[in-house]
Design a protein around this motif. Structure first.
Motif: not given
Length: 207
Positions: A1-30
């Motif tokens: 399981m992915i228990a946590s995520l740390a990186g740079t916020t590159t985008a924020i949308g309706p109900g989601t954010a994209v966090i860039e980790v190691g050059g990969v943008g991860v879509l997270v529902h929040c």
């Protein structure tokens, strides 16, 4: 399981954010409250829960481990999936949900879009012994994340759209709750996203 995520916020949308980790943008529902803490271009650290389905892998992000714990606990109730669990946390803070379950507060639970009296009663019945009440009393309008005076509209709008309402309905609800936010500002207090979102949902529920 992915228990946590740390990186740079590159985008924020309706109900989601994209966090860039190691050059990969991860879509997270929040939840709206969690999104309110994020700023594009700044570092972010979220507690996360990965929901695995045959056709998809969906990552949900939370302000802290307690929010994630409640998110995972409510999904143990029959008929409550991740989207509904996230909607519950969009309307109520974790301690408020604990208090509602412990006190058998059907009315509080039915404020969540998608939860009717039957589902609310099922949530209370199945979680009463599993979701402990908060150690300290919680006010009816527990503080959410204080947005900047000019930003609360965007945060509430994002929350409503994320819960499935149209942009037009969100705009109408925001227009009706604006006096509440203005009164808070006039008193020298920052409008609270969680309280305003609840007020907007009450407006929409009687339409």
């Amino acid at each position: 399981m992915i228990a946590s995520l740390a990186g740079t916020t590159t985008a924020i949308g309706p109900g989601t954010a994209v966090i860039e980790v190691g050059g990969v943008g991860v879509l997270v529902h929040c939840t709206p409250g969690t999104l309110a803490r994020l700023r594009v271009g700044e570092e972010a650290r979220l507690a996360t829960s990965l929901v695995v389905r045959e056709e998809s892998l969906t990552l949900f992000g939370f302000a802290d481990a307690e929010e994630r714990e409640v998110f995972e606990a409510v999904q143990k109730v029959a008929g409550v999936g991740p989207k509904l669990a996230l909607a519950m946390l969009s309307v109520h803070a974790p301690d408020q949900l604990r208090l509602a379950v412990a006190g058998g507060d059907v009315k509080a639970l039915t404020m969540v879009p998608g939860i009717g009296p039957k589902v609310a009663q099922r949530v209370i019945l199945e979680l009463k012994d599993k979701l402990a009440a908060p150690a300290e009393p919680v006010s009816a309008a527990a503080p959410g994340v204080p947005p900047a005076a000019s930003a609360w509209r965007d945060q509430v709008h994002t929350g409503l759209v994320g819960l499935g309402y149209s942009a037009r309905d969100a705009d109408r609800a925001i227009a009706e709750i604006a006096p509440q936010a203005d009164a808070e500002l006039a008193a020298g207090r920052q409008p609270q996203v969680a309280a305003l979102l609840k007020a907007a949902l009450r407006v929409l529920s009687v339409r």
